[in-house]
Structure formats: structure tokens, C-alpha cells
Design a protein around this motif. Structure first.
Motif, mmCIF file in Angstrom:
data_model
loop_
_atom_site.group_PDB
_atom_site.id
_atom_site.type_symbol
_atom_site.label_atom_id
_atom_site.label_comp_id
_atom_site.label_asym_id
_atom_site.label_seq_id
_atom_site.Cartn_x
_atom_site.Cartn_y
_atom_site.Cartn_z
ATOM 1 N N PHE A 184 -6.019 10.064 2.721
ATOM 2 C CA PHE A 184 -4.583 10.294 2.620
ATOM 3 C C PHE A 184 -4.319 11.709 2.109
ATOM 4 O O PHE A 184 -5.221 12.396 1.642
ATOM 5 C CB PHE A 184 -3.946 9.252 1.703
ATOM 6 N N HIS A 185 -3.059 12.111 2.188
ATOM 7 C CA HIS A 185 -2.679 13.470 1.812
ATOM 8 C C HIS A 185 -1.891 13.518 0.510
ATOM 9 O O HIS A 185 -1.252 14.521 0.202
ATOM 10 C CB HIS A 185 -1.861 14.107 2.935
ATOM 11 N N VAL A 186 -1.925 12.444 -0.261
ATOM 12 C CA VAL A 186 -1.240 12.395 -1.546
ATOM 13 C C VAL A 186 -2.236 12.784 -2.640
ATOM 14 O O VAL A 186 -3.322 12.204 -2.731
ATOM 15 C CB VAL A 186 -0.665 10.988 -1.810
ATOM 16 N N LYS A 187 -1.860 13.723 -3.452
ATOM 17 C CA LYS A 187 -2.768 14.262 -4.466
ATOM 18 C C LYS A 187 -3.288 13.156 -5.380
ATOM 19 O O LYS A 187 -2.536 12.313 -5.853
ATOM 20 C CB LYS A 187 -2.039 15.318 -5.303
ATOM 21 N N ALA A 188 -4.592 13.160 -5.606
ATOM 22 C CA ALA A 188 -5.306 12.219 -6.483
ATOM 23 C C ALA A 188 -5.348 10.803 -5.926
ATOM 24 O O ALA A 188 -5.862 9.894 -6.567
ATOM 25 C CB ALA A 188 -4.711 12.201 -7.897
ATOM 26 N N LYS A 189 -4.817 10.588 -4.720
ATOM 27 C CA LYS A 189 -4.856 9.265 -4.088
ATOM 28 C C LYS A 189 -5.374 9.398 -2.659
ATOM 29 O O LYS A 189 -4.875 8.784 -1.734
ATOM 30 C CB LYS A 189 -3.452 8.630 -4.083
ATOM 31 N N GLU A 190 -6.412 10.199 -2.492
ATOM 32 C CA GLU A 190 -6.881 10.509 -1.145
ATOM 33 C C GLU A 190 -7.625 9.356 -0.487
ATOM 34 O O GLU A 190 -7.649 9.247 0.740
ATOM 35 C CB GLU A 190 -7.788 11.752 -1.166
ATOM 36 N N THR A 191 -8.255 8.490 -1.273
ATOM 37 C CA THR A 191 -9.044 7.406 -0.696
ATOM 38 C C THR A 191 -8.427 6.054 -1.044
ATOM 39 O O THR A 191 -7.567 5.942 -1.931
ATOM 40 C CB THR A 191 -10.495 7.447 -1.213
ATOM 41 N N ILE A 192 -8.900 5.032 -0.377
ATOM 42 C CA ILE A 192 -8.360 3.689 -0.589
ATOM 43 C C ILE A 192 -8.470 3.277 -2.045
ATOM 44 O O ILE A 192 -7.497 2.825 -2.670
ATOM 45 C CB ILE A 192 -9.091 2.679 0.319
ATOM 46 N N PHE A 193 -9.643 3.450 -2.641
ATOM 47 C CA PHE A 193 -9.872 2.922 -3.985
ATOM 48 C C PHE A 193 -9.442 3.879 -5.093
ATOM 49 O O PHE A 193 -9.676 3.597 -6.272
ATOM 50 C CB PHE A 193 -11.334 2.508 -4.142
ATOM 51 N N ASP A 194 -8.763 4.983 -4.731
ATOM 52 C CA ASP A 194 -8.105 5.808 -5.741
ATOM 53 C C ASP A 194 -6.813 5.169 -6.232
ATOM 54 O O ASP A 194 -6.267 5.583 -7.258
ATOM 55 C CB ASP A 194 -7.768 7.197 -5.172
ATOM 56 N N HIS A 195 -6.316 4.187 -5.491
ATOM 57 C CA HIS A 195 -5.003 3.630 -5.784
ATOM 58 C C HIS A 195 -5.044 2.624 -6.934
ATOM 59 O O HIS A 195 -6.088 2.015 -7.215
ATOM 60 C CB HIS A 195 -4.430 2.975 -4.523
ATOM 61 N N ASP A 196 -3.884 2.440 -7.562
ATOM 62 C CA ASP A 196 -3.781 1.480 -8.665
ATOM 63 C C ASP A 196 -4.039 0.054 -8.168
ATOM 64 O O ASP A 196 -4.719 -0.729 -8.833
ATOM 65 C CB ASP A 196 -2.389 1.548 -9.297
ATOM 66 N N TYR A 197 -3.450 -0.264 -7.027
ATOM 67 C CA TYR A 197 -3.610 -1.595 -6.431
ATOM 68 C C TYR A 197 -4.068 -1.437 -4.984
ATOM 69 O O TYR A 197 -3.532 -0.600 -4.243
ATOM 70 C CB TYR A 197 -2.295 -2.374 -6.456
ATOM 71 N N VAL A 198 -5.046 -2.237 -4.591
ATOM 72 C CA VAL A 198 -5.533 -2.259 -3.211
ATOM 73 C C VAL A 198 -5.495 -3.698 -2.716
ATOM 74 O O VAL A 198 -5.962 -4.614 -3.413
ATOM 75 C CB VAL A 198 -6.973 -1.711 -3.102
ATOM 76 N N PHE A 199 -4.944 -3.883 -1.532
ATOM 77 C CA PHE A 199 -4.961 -5.197 -0.873
ATOM 78 C C PHE A 199 -5.608 -5.007 0.499
ATOM 79 O O PHE A 199 -5.128 -4.214 1.317
ATOM 80 C CB PHE A 199 -3.543 -5.765 -0.741
ATOM 81 N N TRP A 200 -6.706 -5.717 0.712
ATOM 82 C CA TRP A 200 -7.492 -5.592 1.951
ATOM 83 C C TRP A 200 -7.539 -6.976 2.592
ATOM 84 O O TRP A 200 -8.000 -7.937 1.992
ATOM 85 C CB TRP A 200 -8.895 -5.102 1.624
ATOM 86 N N PHE A 201 -7.037 -7.065 3.809
ATOM 87 C CA PHE A 201 -6.898 -8.368 4.458
ATOM 88 C C PHE A 201 -7.112 -8.202 5.950
ATOM 89 O O PHE A 201 -7.218 -7.083 6.463
ATOM 90 C CB PHE A 201 -5.500 -8.951 4.167
ATOM 91 N N GLY A 202 -7.183 -9.338 6.649
ATOM 92 C CA GLY A 202 -7.314 -9.288 8.095
ATOM 93 C C GLY A 202 -8.307 -10.308 8.615
ATOM 94 O O GLY A 202 -8.784 -11.196 7.891
#
Length: 463
Positions: A184-202
Motif C-alpha cells: 500500500f501507499h500509506v506511510k507506515a502501513k505498506e503491508t497487510i500486517f502493518d495494520h492495527d486490525y487484519v481480517f483475512w477471509f475467503g
């Protein structure tokens, strides 16, 4: 969180704790269309909006194997796909708005939010990764949407991994590729697991071990005897998580519902050409200690399948979570001055107020929407705002200081903007960097009517 982004010295007095509820749906719809079915039960809703109780704040819809034939792809360029339309019809009656939709062939991900939250959703961005045919084909892979919600960062990943019992290593490779390639292009949140909350489904397509020793009939018999605890111990996803080979950063409450694949179309009978398995899953991760003196939490309040839906060979799965987020009371928004009169066929100048310290983006824009719009993609016309970023090197210190103060700005819409007279409208201000659509809604005007100026009388009509 945009308010601190790992800055441990932040003054947390400014932040107020909030509890937000998010409802996630995953469903492999097996290329079927949503004809003659009601989605209310799937979404935990009653038949009528006035009968609903305790609506969630967000609905997240992740579908796989949406019909992506060329003629439908062309249709979707100009209009929402049929599934998004169907969900929108149900949720607009509850005052939900489509924030973002991302599609990659048969993978479809949509986020709906209650209207009252719109001005607290920032830095929305989408991404996708193809894993089919070694990354060439998008029939497998993942689509994702990341966003800041009241400052907390959330990443939503809808994935469809390699199929068949013997393709475990390919599923693990798909997972690793998605984790590595989603940037991603948001500073300090470039990868999936940089985020505060991650939801992975499918449709993660993990099957049951023991293919040579446990047949489809034996699995069906164990399900009939309600021996789900014994059966889940054979689950490939559970085993690879325990071994740290994939999905180890995520949590899952183990399914207490029967395997969701594979069913005979139109029934609740397993198709014995495949060994039943829990292919359809919802996992999550919380970076609890991202911030000083604040502990982020996610409580999973439900996790279930919906056997009554039988149009596909998969059963849909839903899960609901309550998240702790912290509202930044210093969050800045744009305010519009009342629009007294908007004349169709003529230039119209609006005024809006930029607050002190507001960070204008390089591609900020203001769109015209019908009142009670149901999607952020439904703008009827737009104009880019005037930004000063490219001019700052030409400004002196006094002029730069002026730009940091609260100020009123005018913007003129072209006379070519054509609006029907039979409804009311609103203006929406979007803060945008212009980079892969990273955007956030930061201002909404009061509604206004449009009029058409009466024509001037001709010479013959004057006495």
C-alpha cells in the motif's frame, strides 16, 4: 492509526475509545447470480428495517467465483455488478453506503458503512494479487481494501487459493505471495500486517488430511454423528497454522459448523465427488500493543455458516467482531457554506472552509451527489480543488503561514454540469494524494435544490 503511527509520545488525552461492530461475509457463489434469493438472513437482518436490532457499523462482503464472463466485465465498467447491486438494495434501506468495491475477475470485495461514520474513514486504498498460473491469471489470488476508521488502520483481504486436496503447498505459496506482493501507499502501513486490525477471509480451499484413509463417505458420517471436533483436527489450515507455515499471524475460532464444501447445487446434500472440507474461513489479527497505554482488542461474537443458501456448491460463512478504536478529537474536516441557489446551465460558485492545519492533497476534489447517495462512486460531476503544494516553493514565509490558517476558498463548477431538477443534492470533499486512488471523505455539505433560470422575455412579449 493516523494520529500516532507508532509515535509513542502521543498525548492520548485527545483520543476517545469507541466500540465498532464489523460483520463479514465470505461466499463462493459458483458463478451464480443473486436471482430470487433474499440476503436478509445472511446479513443477520429482519425482513423490514424497522424490525432490525443492533445493526453493525460495517458490512464487509467477500465473494469468490462471481460470474466474470467478458460481457459481464464490460457491464461492470458502467454499473455495479449484480451481487453488489443486490447487497446495496438491502443495505441502503438501513442507511448504509458503499465505501469501496474492488474486483479481480471472480473475486469481489465491498465495504459498506453506516452514513454516520463517513467523515471518519480516511486513506482508503485497494490492492490485488494474481496467483493463478504463476501470477499471470487472476482466477486465484486476493483483493484487499485498507482504510483508517476513526484513526485505527484496518486491512481486509478476500482470497481464493489453489484448489484440490493435494495442492496444499500451492495454497501455502499463494498465501506467501499475497503477503509479499500486497503493498500500500500509506506511510507506515505498506503491508497487510502493518495494520492495527487484519481480517483475512475467503475460499481458502484448505482440505482435510488423510485422503488415503478417510473417504468422503466417512467424513459425511462423522458430520452426521456431530463429530466435528475430531474432524477439525484433520484440517490443513489448522495444521499449517500450528506448524507456522502459513496464516500463523492470524487467529481463528475453530468452526463449530459442518464443512461448507462441496454440496449438490440446490440442496444440503454433500456432493460425494469431493471430500467435504471447511474451505470457507474468516481469520483475524490484532496488533494489540501498537500504541502506548492503549490496548487494541477484537472480540469475535459470532462465526457460523448459513446452510439455507443452496444456489452454490459452497455455503456462505459469516462472522461478527467488536473492535476497540480511538476517536481522534482533533480530526479536521472541511465545512461548506450553505448553497442558497444552484442554477442549471450556468456556472455555480461554492465556498468551503479549510481548517487550520488541514493537509490538502495533490488531487483533492469535490463531487456532486444526490442526497442520500448509496455509494461514494455515484458522483454526478466533480471539480478538482486548487492546491498549493506545487506552488509552495514560490511563496514567501508570510504567504505560507497564511495557508496554514483557517481560510475560505471558492470553487466554480462549469455551466456544463447538468443536474435533474426533481431531487436535492450534496457536495462531498475528498482528500486524495492521487496515488492509486488513496482517498478519504473529509467534508459533506447540507443538501440543496437546483433551479433553472426563467428565460428573459422576448421583445414581442413586452408591452
Amino acid at each position: 492509526m493516523s494520529h500516532c503511527d507508532n509515535n509513542w509520545n502521543v498525548n492520548l488525552v485527545r483520543f476517545l475509545p469507541l466500540a465498532l461492530r464489523i460483520y463479514i461475509v465470505t461466499w463462493n457463489v459458483s458463478t451464480k447470480f443473486p436471482e430470487n434469493i433474499s440476503l436478509n438472513k445472511l446479513l443477520g437482518l429482519e425482513n423490514r428495517p424497522d424490525q432490525d436490532t443492533a445493526l453493525p457499523d460495517f458490512f464487509v462482503i467477500g465473494l469468490q467465483e462471481v460470474n466474470a464472463q467478458p460481457q459481464n466485465t464490460l457491464y461492470n465498467l458502467f454499473k455495479d455488478d449484480l451481487w453488489t447491486q443486490k447487497f446495496k438494495e438491502v443495505l441502503k434501506e438501513r442507511d448504509f453506503v458503499v465505501i469501496k468495491t474492488e474486483q479481480m475477475q471472480g473475486l469481489l470485495l465491498s465495504v459498506f458503512a453506516r452514513r454516520k461514520h463517513l467523515l471518519h474513514l480516511r486513506q482508503v486504498e485497494t490492492e490485488y494479487t494474481r496467483t493463478g498460473l504463476g501470477g499471470i491469471w487472476g482466477n486465484k489470488g486476493a483483493v484487499s481494501i485498507r482504510l483508517n476508521v476513526y484513526g485505527s488502520s484496518i486491512c481486509l483481504v478476500n482470497a481464493h487459493l489453489a484448489a484440490h486436496d493435494h495442492m496444499l503447498e500451492e495454497r501455502i505459496n499463494d498465501y506467501e505471495r499475497i503477503v509479499q506482493e500486497q503493498k500500500f501507499h500509506v506511510k507506515a502501513k505498506e503491508t497487510i500486517f502493518d495494520h492495527d486490525y487484519v481480517f483475512w477471509f475467503g475460499d481458502l480451499n484448505f482440505r482435510l488430511t488423510g485422503e488415503a484413509t478417510t473417504s468422503a463417505d466417512e467424513i459425511r458420517a462423522m458430520v452426521a454423528r456431530d463429530e466435528l471436533k475430531q474432524l477439525i483436527e484433520k484440517d490443513q489450515l489448522l495444521l499449517v497454522r500450528r506448524e507456522g507455515r502459513a496464516f500463523s499471524q492470524l487467529q481463528e475460532r475453530l468452526p463449530q459448523f459442518p464443512p461448507t464444501f462441496k454440496f449438490e447445487h440446490g440442496s444440503n446434500d454433500y456432493d460425494m465427488k469431493r471430500r467435504p472440507a471447511w474451505t470457507d474461513r474468516i481469520l483475524y489479527a490484532v496488533n494489540e500493543n501498537n500504541y502506548r497505554n492503549v490496548r487494541l482488542t477484537a472480540e469475535q461474537t459470532s462465526y457460523k455458516s448459513h446452510p439455507s443458501y443452496s444456489i452454490s456448491d459452497h455455503k456462505p460463512v459469516t462472522s461478527e467482531f467488536t473492535l476497540k478504536v480511538y476517536e481522534d478529537t482533533t480530526e479536521r474536516t472541511i465545512s461548506f457554506k450553505p448553497i442558497e441557489l444552484w442554477l442549471v446551465g450556468e456556472p455555480n460558485t461554492i465556498e468551503y472552509v479549510i481548517p487550520n492545519g488541514f493537509d490538502e492533497g495533490n488531487a483533492d476534489w469535490i463531487g456532486i451527489y444526490r442526497e442520500n447517495f448509496t455509494s461514494l462512486s455515484e458522483y454526478l460531476a466533480y471539480e478538482y480543488t486548487e492546491t498549493y503544494k506545487d506552488k509552495q516553493h514560490q511563496l514567501n514565509e508570510q504567504q505560507l503561514q497564511h495557508l496554514q490558517n483557517t481560510r475560505t476558498v471558492q470553487l466554480t463548477f462549469s455551466e456544463n454540469v447538468s443536474l435533474p431538477l426533481d431531487t436535492r443534492y450534496q457536495l462531498l470533499y475528498f482528500q486524495s494524494t492521487g496515488t492509486r486512488g488513496v482517498t478519504g471523505l473529509v467534508g459533506i455539505s447540507d443538501s440543496f435544490a437546483v433551479e433553472k433560470r426563467c428565460p428573459s422575455p422576448s421583445f414581442d412579449e413586452i408591452d
